[in-house]
Design an enzyme around this catalytic site. Structure first.
Site, PDB file in Angstrom:
ATOM      1  CB  SER A  55     -11.935  -6.757   3.452  1.00  0.00           C
ATOM      2  OG  SER A  55     -13.041  -6.226   4.124  1.00  0.00           O
TER       3      SER A  55
ATOM      4  CG  ASP B 223     -10.921   1.221   5.419  1.00  0.00           C
ATOM      5  OD1 ASP B 223     -12.159   1.135   5.345  1.00  0.00           O
ATOM      6  OD2 ASP B 223     -10.162   0.249   5.263  1.00  0.00           O
TER       7      ASP B 223
ATOM      8  CG  HIS C  54     -12.310  -1.370   2.924  1.00  0.00           C
ATOM      9  ND1 HIS C  54     -11.718  -1.823   4.083  1.00  0.00           N
ATOM     10  CD2 HIS C  54     -12.963  -2.450   2.396  1.00  0.00           C
ATOM     11  CE1 HIS C  54     -11.989  -3.102   4.254  1.00  0.00           C
ATOM     12  NE2 HIS C  54     -12.745  -3.514   3.235  1.00  0.00           N
TER      13      HIS C  54
END
Length: 414
Positions: free
Chosen positions: A184, A358, A389
């Site tokens: 991320s 996600d 995610h």
């Protein structure tokens, strides 16, 4: 949607109003902190990185990296149980927003990527970016007294933190390149490094980008979007009243979650639901043990300015630097608008992993990044259509759905 937004605003107001005034004593083993842990039958719920990895038979060393601008970061070197020799290229793991190095252990020894990679005799290093509880130190500034300590966002993480850790790992392993695995936010900070620090992308033989967060124009998470928008709108009020740090570990939000979610009877209902609201629901993907660990390690703390930057990112379709306003932008950047990052400078090979469910890193933003990268080797869609995610780092299915491809790339580029 209205309920989620209201719940998010309440959570944020709690994080702001009580900040560090209430401690839940869950900071055992963290550098610079002498608070004792709770006594609990689930003792591993309160172990730090070294203690928790050691609990499962892995050897871990704690190292200290000091950045050019004086931030002191704890970095861990983790080795497998039966490893005598290591694969040539060291591997560096870097965490996402609200996380710390501990996030790579939370899925447990059968699914946590730190365990899986170290067990394959890669020389593994696990880093921390400034602002979390392993990166809350400075050579001159006191984070509890000096507001200047918190004047950073992901920009500074990419310009200072990642290069400093890369240099430290390469110096200690006597290698010329390493493999970078980012989740991320840590993908974005690695690309900032490539853009702003000439030559550093040459020190990375491969970037494994797990659910990469660069621009977040199309984010679907109502909870995160509300947090980012609210902090951005209230930044003047927050900073003028001394709120420079948000969601610190041991403060009310994390402390309350840690207490409520340490029991199996409540972890699924409270923490499972909360994680689903932050992202998207994927029933059964993250098991109860992982949820309990996540609640003791997350949120790990960050600066108000970092969340302001994410709030700014919602309003642009570009991956750009922090917006200080026209006058200060002219002073700092020489332009009224913040410059965009030069992704053409991200010349290291990139293997990009993404999920279709996600809600943080929307598929449209993933494909935007995919098209910007000059050296994309592969974009890997996780086979499970509900993959979201946080599954990328916490799911009990990581070993089956993510690690085989990661393992292939680690050996190919070692």
């Amino acid at each position: 949607m209205a309920f989620i937004a209201k719940a998010t605003l309440f959570l944020l107001s709690v994080a702001v109003t009580v900040k560090n005034s209430l401690s839940f004593n869950q900071t055992s083993g963290i550098p610079g902190n002498s608070v004792s842990p709770h006594v609990d039958i689930h003792r591993d719920r309160f172990m730090n990185f070294t203690e928790l990895s050691g609990h499962y038979g892995f050897a871990t060393e704690e190292h200290t990296v000091t950045t050019e601008d004086g931030y002191v970061l704890t970095v861990f070197r983790m080795t497998g149980r039966d490893c005598v020799e290591f694969n040539k290229s060291p591997v560096l793991l870097m965490h996402g927003l609200f996380q710390s190095a501990d996030a790579w252990l939370d899925a447990g020894p059968d699914a946590g990527l730190a365990y899986l990679i170290a067990a394959q005799c890669h020389e593994l290093w696990v880093g921390n970016q400034r602002g979390n509880y392993y990166g809350r130190r400075h050579v001159r500034l006191d984070p509890d007294r000096d507001a200047k300590f918190w004047k950073f966002s992901t920009d500074e993480m990419g310009i200072y933190d990642i290069p400093a850790i890369v240099d430290y790992v390469l110096k200690n392993t006597r290698q010329e390149k390493l493999i970078y695995v980012g989740f991320s936010q840590a993908v974005g900070t690695s690309l900032i490094m490539c853009s702003e620090r000439p030559g550093y992308c040459d020190k990375v033989s491969l970037i494994i980008a797990l659910a990469p967060a660069t621009r977040i124009t199309n984010i679907k998470s109502v909870m995160l979007k509300t947090i980012f928008e609210t902090v951005n709108k209230l930044q003047g009020v927050l900073l003028s009243t001394g709120v420079h740090e948000l969601f610190a570990r041991g403060a009310l939000v994390q402390g309350l979650l840690g207490q409520l979610c340490k029991f199996r009877s409540t972890s699924r209902t409270i923490c499972g639901t909360g994680l689903g609201l932050l992202d998207a629901f994927h029933p059964g993907s993250i098991d109860d043990d992982a949820l309990q660990l996540i609640a003791t390690h997350t949120p790990a703390g960050t600066s108000t300015q970092t969340l302001v930057r994410y709030g700014q990112s919602l309003k642009t379709d570009k991956f750009q630097k922090f917006d200080y306003g026209k006058a200060k932008n002219l002073e700092i950047y020489g332009t009224e608008r913040p410059p965009v990052y030069n992704l053409d400078a991200a010349t290291a090979p990139v293997a990009l992993f993404y999920g279709l469910n996600d809600n943080v890193d929307d598929i449209e933003d993933v494909f935007w990044l995919k098209n910007q990268l000059p050296n994309l080797v592969e974009a890997i869609q996780i086979a499970d259509p509900l993959w979201n995610h946080f599954d990328m780092i916490y799911s009990r299915h990581v070993k089956k759905l993510v690690y085989p491809k990661v393992k292939q790339y680690l050996f190919n580029y070692s």
